[in-house]
Scaffold this motif. Structure first.
Motif, PDB file in Angstrom:
ATOM      1  N   TRP A  92       0.834  -1.200   0.000  1.00 53.41           N
ATOM      2  CA  TRP A  92       0.000   0.000   0.000  1.00 53.41           C
ATOM      3  C   TRP A  92       0.870   1.252   0.000  1.00 53.41           C
ATOM      4  O   TRP A  92       0.627   2.200  -0.751  1.00 53.41           O
ATOM      5  N   LYS A 151      -8.934  -3.896   6.254  1.00 52.86           N
ATOM      6  CA  LYS A 151      -9.640  -4.451   5.096  1.00 52.86           C
ATOM      7  C   LYS A 151     -11.064  -4.807   5.493  1.00 52.86           C
ATOM      8  O   LYS A 151     -11.461  -4.685   6.650  1.00 52.86           O
ATOM      9  N   ALA A 203     -10.148  -2.488   0.332  1.00 52.90           N
ATOM     10  CA  ALA A 203     -11.086  -1.394   0.066  1.00 52.90           C
ATOM     11  C   ALA A 203     -11.026  -1.019  -1.410  1.00 52.90           C
ATOM     12  O   ALA A 203      -9.964  -1.112  -2.047  1.00 52.90           O
ATOM     13  N   PRO A 204     -12.140  -0.587  -2.005  1.00 50.42           N
ATOM     14  CA  PRO A 204     -12.139  -0.220  -3.428  1.00 50.42           C
ATOM     15  C   PRO A 204     -11.287   1.013  -3.692  1.00 50.42           C
ATOM     16  O   PRO A 204     -11.411   2.019  -2.987  1.00 50.42           O
ATOM     17  N   ALA A 205     -10.444   0.924  -4.696  1.00 50.74           N
ATOM     18  CA  ALA A 205      -9.551   2.039  -5.013  1.00 50.74           C
ATOM     19  C   ALA A 205     -10.321   3.272  -5.465  1.00 50.74           C
ATOM     20  O   ALA A 205      -9.845   4.405  -5.307  1.00 50.74           O
ATOM     21  N   ASP A 206     -11.512   3.062  -6.049  1.00 51.78           N
ATOM     22  CA  ASP A 206     -12.300   4.198  -6.536  1.00 51.78           C
ATOM     23  C   ASP A 206     -13.346   4.659  -5.531  1.00 51.78           C
ATOM     24  O   ASP A 206     -14.201   5.493  -5.852  1.00 51.78           O
ATOM     25  N   GLY A 207     -13.290   4.144  -4.310  1.00 48.93           N
ATOM     26  CA  GLY A 207     -14.216   4.590  -3.279  1.00 48.93           C
ATOM     27  C   GLY A 207     -13.867   5.993  -2.813  1.00 48.93           C
ATOM     28  O   GLY A 207     -12.738   6.462  -2.974  1.00 48.93           O
ATOM     29  N   ARG A 254      -6.205  11.009  -5.636  1.00 49.98           N
ATOM     30  CA  ARG A 254      -6.815   9.750  -6.058  1.00 49.98           C
ATOM     31  C   ARG A 254      -7.860   9.943  -7.145  1.00 49.98           C
ATOM     32  O   ARG A 254      -8.280   8.969  -7.781  1.00 49.98           O
ATOM     33  N   SER A 279     -12.425   4.335   0.147  1.00 54.19           N
ATOM     34  CA  SER A 279     -11.046   3.927  -0.128  1.00 54.19           C
ATOM     35  C   SER A 279     -10.127   4.331   1.014  1.00 54.19           C
ATOM     36  O   SER A 279      -9.071   3.716   1.220  1.00 54.19           O
ATOM     37  N   CYS A 328     -11.788  -0.132   5.893  1.00 56.32           N
ATOM     38  CA  CYS A 328     -10.873   0.426   4.900  1.00 56.32           C
ATOM     39  C   CYS A 328      -9.692   1.034   5.652  1.00 56.32           C
ATOM     40  O   CYS A 328      -9.731   1.160   6.876  1.00 56.32           O
TER      41      CYS A 328
END
Length: 304
Positions: A27, A147, A154-158, A184, A260, A290
């Motif tokens: 990460w 997580k 977690a969703p990267a586009d959240g 982001r 995210s 997340c």
């Protein structure tokens, strides 16, 4: 760090060689690559760990422990390079307990990234003592990598979700959250959950049922005022404002399921002056779904 812009120092990943520690390296490597920062991988080890005799270890034992630390760092270095081949990477293996070693690293870092629990941790386990200790005393933002309950990331586009309560450290958290959302390319959800006492009481229940519209209007005004300057600085960030009569921890934990990143101050307006880590931030690093970034107020960071 009072402007919301994270400093130019390296991104530090603390690892103990466990799966959670490797996740923290991955990460942090992604963050460093996207920000063109140096990744600094730190594996602190105590030569007395596991021996419990109170006596200094022999030279042979010390060399064995140090060699294992070197293997951990070499493995993490390869993992990080796989993220971005041109990533600048430093490694360090201080002979020290992890918490003081990582607090020292935080003095020149832009952020410190840790797994929620380390070696020996169980799935679903609460955050370990290292994560809590470093988040309580670090002089830069600390990310505790959590997580979903099923182990998925977690969703990267959240969205980036930030808790807002008008306290000084909340002001800094807002700036950091805007910065993260902009980098982001995701929306920002600013949450002002204004039922901010952390326990049940007759007074709190009365407040819940008898406070009317004017108080809620005040909270909406507070949120708008706190966001105004940052919206001008980050016009690319779409912001959803949430003002709700609820406990911050409940709202933020719910919203962590689709976020995210969750950004909060180390302690809010209800915290005692000597408290390094408030109950809301502690609840989040133990239970969020997340990654959680804990931001400390500049004055408190120097004191801690």
């Amino acid at each position: 760090m009072s402007t919301g812009d994270i400093t130019d120092g390296p991104i530090v990943a603390g690892t103990d060689g466990s799966e959670r520690g490797t996740d923290a390296v991955l990460w942090a490597a992604d963050m460093a690559a996207r920000r063109n920062r140096t990744l600094r991988i730190v594996h602190a080890f105590s030569a007395l760990e596991g021996f419990g005799t109170g006596l200094p270890p022999s030279a042979e034992i010390y060399e064995t422990i140090e060699a294992e630390a070197g293997r951990v760092l070499a493995s993490c270095h390869d993992v990080a390079k796989a993220v971005a081949s041109d990533l600048r990477i430093e490694t360090a293996k201080p002979s020290s307990e992890p918490i003081p070693a990582l607090i020292r690293e935080s003095r020149s870092a832009s952020m410190v990234v840790l797994g929620a629990s380390g070696r020996g941790g169980f799935t679903g386990m609460l955050a370990g003592s290292t994560a809590v200790g470093v988040a309580s005393h670090a002089q830069c933002p600390v990310v505790v990598l959590r997580k979903h309950e099923d182990g998925s990331a977690a969703p990267a586009d959240g969205p980036v979700v930030v808790g807002v309560d008008g306290s000084p450290v909340s002001e800094e958290a807002i700036g950091v959250a805007y910065h993260e959302a902009s980098l982001r390319g995701v929306p920002l959800v600013a949450v002002n959950a204004w039922l901010d006492v952390e326990y049940d009481s007759a007074f709190n229940q009365a407040r819940l049922y008898f406070e009317g519209g004017p108080y809620e209007d005040d909270q909406e005004r507070l949120l708008a005022e706190r966001l105004a300057g940052w919206q001008e600085k980050y016009p690319d960030v779409h912001v959803e404002r949430v003002v709700v009569r609820d406990r911050p921890r409940h709202q933020l934990l719910q919203r962590s399921a689709t976020a995210s990143l969750l950004v909060v101050g180390s302690r809010g307006r209800g915290g005692f002056s000597g408290l390094l880590l408030g109950s809301t931030s502690q609840a989040l690093i133990h239970h969020a779904h997340c990654p959680v970034m804990i931001v400390r107020h500049e004055r408190d960071a120097h004191r801690g």
